[in-house]
Design a protein around this motif. Sequence first.
Motif, mmCIF file in Angstrom:
data_model
loop_
_atom_site.group_PDB
_atom_site.id
_atom_site.type_symbol
_atom_site.label_atom_id
_atom_site.label_comp_id
_atom_site.label_asym_id
_atom_site.label_seq_id
_atom_site.Cartn_x
_atom_site.Cartn_y
_atom_site.Cartn_z
ATOM 1 N N ILE A 1 0.894 -1.026 0.029
ATOM 2 C CA ILE A 1 -0.005 0.075 0.101
ATOM 3 C C ILE A 1 0.936 1.197 -0.051
ATOM 4 O O ILE A 1 0.610 1.947 -0.727
ATOM 5 N N ALA A 2 1.847 1.160 0.868
ATOM 6 C CA ALA A 2 2.711 2.415 0.989
ATOM 7 C C ALA A 2 3.517 2.618 -0.415
ATOM 8 O O ALA A 2 3.572 4.033 -0.830
ATOM 9 N N ILE A 3 3.790 1.501 -1.011
ATOM 10 C CA ILE A 3 4.679 1.950 -2.263
ATOM 11 C C ILE A 3 3.615 2.311 -3.419
ATOM 12 O O ILE A 3 4.067 3.136 -4.252
ATOM 13 N N THR A 4 2.474 1.702 -3.344
ATOM 14 C CA THR A 4 1.637 1.850 -4.700
ATOM 15 C C THR A 4 0.606 3.453 -4.476
ATOM 16 O O THR A 4 0.320 3.790 -5.320
ATOM 17 N N THR A 5 0.852 3.757 -3.314
ATOM 18 C CA THR A 5 0.119 4.981 -3.204
ATOM 19 C C THR A 5 0.770 6.236 -2.638
ATOM 20 O O THR A 5 0.339 7.194 -2.646
ATOM 21 N N TYR A 6 2.048 5.976 -2.105
ATOM 22 C CA TYR A 6 2.931 6.957 -1.641
ATOM 23 C C TYR A 6 4.216 7.085 -2.280
ATOM 24 O O TYR A 6 4.466 8.019 -2.974
ATOM 25 N N ASN A 7 5.090 6.029 -2.366
ATOM 26 C CA ASN A 7 6.315 6.051 -2.704
ATOM 27 C C ASN A 7 6.370 5.281 -4.134
ATOM 28 O O ASN A 7 7.309 4.395 -4.220
ATOM 29 N N GLN A 8 5.730 5.833 -5.184
ATOM 30 C CA GLN A 8 5.944 4.835 -6.342
ATOM 31 C C GLN A 8 7.222 5.199 -6.890
ATOM 32 O O GLN A 8 7.631 4.305 -7.738
ATOM 33 N N GLU A 9 8.067 5.973 -6.635
ATOM 34 C CA GLU A 9 9.638 6.362 -7.112
ATOM 35 C C GLU A 9 10.258 4.890 -6.734
ATOM 36 O O GLU A 9 11.416 4.642 -7.671
ATOM 37 N N ILE A 10 10.070 4.377 -5.876
ATOM 38 C CA ILE A 10 10.836 3.083 -5.496
ATOM 39 C C ILE A 10 10.853 2.038 -6.654
ATOM 40 O O ILE A 10 11.921 1.538 -6.956
ATOM 41 N N LEU A 11 9.619 1.909 -7.280
ATOM 42 C CA LEU A 11 9.698 0.672 -8.139
ATOM 43 C C LEU A 11 10.294 1.282 -9.419
ATOM 44 O O LEU A 11 10.415 2.562 -10.018
ATOM 45 N N PRO A 12 10.871 0.163 -10.279
ATOM 46 C CA PRO A 12 11.336 0.546 -11.672
ATOM 47 C C PRO A 12 10.123 0.737 -12.382
ATOM 48 O O PRO A 12 9.000 0.362 -12.306
ATOM 49 N N THR A 13 10.636 1.759 -13.725
ATOM 50 C CA THR A 13 9.383 2.125 -14.222
ATOM 51 C C THR A 13 8.706 1.014 -14.979
ATOM 52 O O THR A 13 7.384 1.022 -15.076
ATOM 53 N N GLN A 14 9.167 0.089 -15.351
ATOM 54 C CA GLN A 14 8.285 -1.043 -16.122
ATOM 55 C C GLN A 14 7.396 -1.876 -15.221
ATOM 56 O O GLN A 14 6.365 -1.873 -15.579
ATOM 57 N N LEU A 15 7.885 -2.229 -14.118
ATOM 58 C CA LEU A 15 7.172 -2.805 -12.971
ATOM 59 C C LEU A 15 6.118 -1.672 -12.578
ATOM 60 O O LEU A 15 4.868 -2.308 -12.442
ATOM 61 N N LEU A 16 6.165 -0.415 -12.379
ATOM 62 C CA LEU A 16 5.357 0.451 -11.895
ATOM 63 C C LEU A 16 4.107 0.517 -13.138
ATOM 64 O O LEU A 16 2.864 0.563 -12.714
ATOM 65 N N THR A 17 4.520 0.695 -14.253
ATOM 66 C CA THR A 17 3.313 0.749 -15.300
ATOM 67 C C THR A 17 2.662 -0.677 -15.370
ATOM 68 O O THR A 17 1.305 -0.608 -15.501
ATOM 69 N N SER A 18 3.158 -1.727 -15.330
ATOM 70 C CA SER A 18 2.606 -2.932 -15.334
ATOM 71 C C SER A 18 1.656 -3.208 -14.015
ATOM 72 O O SER A 18 0.395 -3.765 -14.137
ATOM 73 N N ILE A 19 1.969 -2.537 -12.724
ATOM 74 C CA ILE A 19 0.961 -2.707 -11.663
ATOM 75 C C ILE A 19 -0.042 -1.674 -11.991
ATOM 76 O O ILE A 19 -1.245 -1.947 -11.696
ATOM 77 N N ALA A 20 0.320 -0.571 -12.651
ATOM 78 C CA ALA A 20 -0.555 0.556 -12.859
ATOM 79 C C ALA A 20 -1.712 -0.089 -13.793
ATOM 80 O O ALA A 20 -2.976 0.047 -13.790
ATOM 81 N N ALA A 21 -1.227 -1.071 -14.847
ATOM 82 C CA ALA A 21 -2.059 -1.517 -15.560
ATOM 83 C C ALA A 21 -3.157 -2.455 -14.941
ATOM 84 O O ALA A 21 -4.463 -2.521 -15.431
ATOM 85 N N GLN A 22 -2.550 -2.984 -14.200
ATOM 86 C CA GLN A 22 -3.373 -4.105 -13.453
ATOM 87 C C GLN A 22 -4.560 -3.496 -12.629
ATOM 88 O O GLN A 22 -5.429 -3.850 -12.432
ATOM 89 N N ARG A 23 -4.240 -2.274 -12.137
ATOM 90 C CA ARG A 23 -4.927 -1.589 -11.139
ATOM 91 C C ARG A 23 -5.956 -0.700 -12.096
ATOM 92 O O ARG A 23 -6.872 0.010 -11.362
ATOM 93 N N GLU A 24 -6.008 -0.582 -13.230
ATOM 94 C CA GLU A 24 -6.698 0.540 -14.005
ATOM 95 C C GLU A 24 -7.918 0.453 -13.756
ATOM 96 O O GLU A 24 -8.617 1.331 -13.761
#
Lengths: 385, 362, 475
Positions: free
Chosen positions: C287-310
């Motif tokens: 929760i912390a990473i996906t709603t506050y500290n998104q910078e921690i994830l690599p860009t590709q991983l972040l976009t794939s998580i974002a796609a799943q949460r879309e």
Amino acid sequence: MIKKILLILIIFLLTGCYDHKELNTIAIMTATEINKINNEYIINVQVVNPQSSDKTVNVGSPFFVYEGKGITLHEAYRNIKTQSSRFLYPNHMQLLIVNEKLAKEDISEIIDFYLRIPDTRTEFNVLIGKSDNILNITTPIDDISAISILETMRTNNKYLGITNLVTFNDFANMNLNKNLEIILPSIETVDYTEESTTIENTEKTEIKSLYKLGNLAIFKDNKLLDYLDKDESITYNLIKNKVASILITKECEKDKYITAEATEIKSEISTKNKEININVKMSGNINENMCNIKLNNEKELKKLEKELSKYIKDKIETSINNIRKNYNSDIFGFLDLIYKKDYKTYKEIKDTWYDGEFQNIKINIKSSIDIIGKGNVQEGNNEKN
Amino acid sequence: MKKISYLEITSLVIIQTVTTFFGISVSILKEGSGINSWLSALLSYVIGIIPLIMIIYISNYKKDLKLNDKINNLFGKKIGFCINILLSLLLVSLAITLLYNINNFILSQFLYRTPFIVSCSLFMLLIIYNANKGINVISKVAMLLLILNIFLYTINISSLVQYIDISNFYPLLKVNTNNIIPTAIKISSINYLPLITILVIPKDKLTTPKKYNKSLIIGYIIGAIISFGLVITTFGVLGIDLVNTFEYSEYIVLRKVKLLGFLERIENIISLQWIIGSYIYLTVLVYTMTKSISIKSKKINTWITTIIGISLIVITLLIFKDNTIFDNYIRNIFPYIISGITLIYILLIIKIFISKTNLSKT
Amino acid sequence: MNKIINKIKNETNNLDNVIYRKKRILYKDLHIIYIDALIASDKISDFVLRSLNRIHIPTYKNIINKIANFKYKELTTYDEIIYYLNSGFTILLVSKNKYIALETRRDLSRGVSTPITENTSRGPLDAFTENIEMNIGLIKRRIKSNDLWIKKYVLGKYTQTSAGLIYIKSIANKDLVEKVDTLIKNIDIDGIIGTGTIRNLIEKENKNFFPNILSAEKPYTAIKYLLQGNVIIMIDNDPFVLILPSTLNDYFISEEDDYNKSISVSVTRIVRYITFAITLLTPGIYIAITTYNQEILPTQLLTSIAAQRENVPFSTFVEALLMILSFEILRESDLKLPSFASSAISIVGALILGEAAVSAGIVSPIMIIVVAITSISSLIFVEPQFTNALRIYRIGFMIGGVIFGIYGILLMAILLLINLVSYDFLGIPYLSPFAPPITADLKDSIIKFPTIKLKKRNHLLSNNITKNITGDEYD
């Protein structure tokens, strides 16, 4: 007990989750392109389309580009919010492309904004864009063009040594340090048409339009002067230890060439008695040999090494002299070196550095190459000649 | 009575000596001695030995008494109370600095839109909660958190060492040389004078009182090594120009950390070390202040701790209205205030010396 | 004597089960009372009646001398009579204030069987039963020493449950035994049904979510802790014994560790501690990473998580809560269902629920992964109270994450640490081998040293520190 409940209530009331941002409310920004026309910044911002990573359904292009205008950069970014449905999330920015028109005026004015705002990491890479709309082009394989460009730069730097990676911190450092001049890699588009921005661009085997990395851009007093040529770019990277391997192609007979791949390149630069000493050492492999040089002959090999060393030395020398003559810009940081290692001389010459000292300072170059491997072939295979 | 292990003392010393470097000492260093900061830092470790020796000397007097009881015992109730209050006031200046520094950092890098008072009061709530549990719990929590912290320090320093550019330390001793020693004195007084709070733990409370001196010295040395590593990496990687540009250059430099080739972008996790350090330090300070207003009843002590915690937030909010005031404060006012602790050291030592000679005469 | 019989008849409301017999020897009437449901009839006929037949002079001493029962008790008061009568004894009323209780209990308990809750691949397979005497026997069988001391209690106003406090005199700390002794003596309650009651009465329930008392089903575990200096509380009618005090580290140690080499045990322990961190932190950190500290994830991983949460309409926190709640429901129903149905239903339920929830766009696939890893990790801890504590703190970490992101997680972790450190039960700090550091036990915590090097006991638990001098003569 009541006290505890009150406490928990207070905690919940106090925190309105001010910085809470869900992933489906943010637009992940990967790159920015800055231009300035008529005293107004025009920025193109590349935003990832998250749905595109789901390959099963066709949901449009992998990224979108928004345009924003404003007198300051911050204002320009804010104006994008009039078009984008989501909050721009700048923390994943990988690239900053500065258009050459802006660079020719004064590049230093963009530095402050990116240093000041906390939500961009200052580790992104900075490039000079020779043409407009570079971010609009769709790219094959790596479908987000910012990442594609970044990877291209890495490969280029590793195997060709023409371009180099300048992070924003390095860039800011070059600007802040009074003894250094700015040098940045550059990029341009090839055959840019309307079609290059569509997803069809990447669906053919022959890719019509693509970006292309250019040579290094040289600055003086924060203004873009010109672009170096290929040899000068390599020389800069070589001296600054910013390259992993380069190709050395030398004419050995008429229209016949020999190519060595130099790896493990190490250069040292030092100063003494108002002279600059550059010592470049490298070791390499012979990968192509059109002439009939017998490489397993000790003598011939030594001779070849000597010739190559001299060839490299000459290249470096001419490149440095060309840069000195043509641009009069101390991109190599000679003055910084003198300032750091020879403070006394620095005090003498700092005022007259560009009034002749830089042109006339003696530069001694030493270079040496060790040939370690010669590939799978034992000796020269052009026996017929 | 529950005993405290010597490892816990060591960890308190390490945390106290390293934490003040973040934001406070580095800021003074870069303003004062600039490119020669490493030398100032080194000198400050040498100067810091003086308070350390004084602490060891004081700790040997009436080994079973806490600092505030020692003062009361030496000077009598009235004067002792005054000295205790004076010490608390001096420590308040450090506490508000730490509190503002760490919260300003959190708000400027993690939570841009969160109001100061929200993050500050939650932080303070935990401090009060911990301080109320007594020094036993504080020191054990410190010890366990230090394990995490040392892990983070190691990542921090070891992964940045490869980026150090030696030329960033040149020219050697050519520019700004006048300020090296004054800056060193300033830093060492900020870092090492407040170590007096360690005396809250009486020597006899240790499981092995023999190891008291040793644990102090080891803590001091490890703290010095870590903080020197931080100074070296910050100045060596970024270069003096960038260091001067950023408010928290120690944090910016963490953006370069790349672990095992793929773990990058972890600066926010590594920088948790500062939050942990400040947390422990503040807890120790609040506890010391509570003990200075020495009242035996436990319930009233709880209230005193709470009042001290809340008043720290209020003072911070009142004094530091913005960053600029804070910057000026830590550079120009704070080092002089904190060096006032020297007075207490001297008073204590003279009084102990006198009482000892009196004893030996009779 | 008739008075007593009448009183019993009165109090029991003329219950049929209570049987009164009269036996006349010479001049004297002997009254025999027993409860039909509790006695073994052959014992009555074999021992009581037959031995009475052999008695010619019916004096009290003579009866005691001649009686064939292997266990008897001389009683004087009415209360004692009632207690023993209800415990399955046969009462002989000889004369005024001279009564004898004879053991004629019917064996109402099952025999020694294999443990149900503790699975073991190696080691003894016997488990405690509901019979306290048998349980004591199981322990006594393993510790053949006079130092095994047992204090007996009778607890509960109505249940009159017998309980025992077992310890090894020369190992266990005297203070500890006394403290537990007073704790048990202070118990004044209507009924002790099982170990749960006594546990909740002794433990300061609300101060610490984590359990301080270990419960064990196997004599093996009990012996192991007895030898460390812990004490054991045993209760009649409960096949579990209570081991106290326990520390956090005890929940990471399993019986199998004794059968493996120290290096492989250390690896397993590290895995267990990592699992502990995973099950506590994963949802919070996600929760912390996906709603506050998104910078921690690599860009590709972040976009794939974002796609799943879309397409997920809920916030990440609510999504996580929903999934964790549905997992808890599944677990609860799994426990309640009979074992032949449970696994099939739960697997089908979980699979269909998970699959359908994802395709309906209620939760994102990554959240299923997060909750799955969290839940699987929590299952490695057998003690239910421990898992419950983990659940509470897990939600705490989620709240921390949703308020302040990574910083909130840190604050929550500090809070957990303060709570764990500040808590101690019977003088043993809960984080005992770590804080305060105790070298003797540290050697058997996250890293296990070879058994030959474990020479000492925890000095907080025991005054008799040395436990192992094997191999010393070779040094």
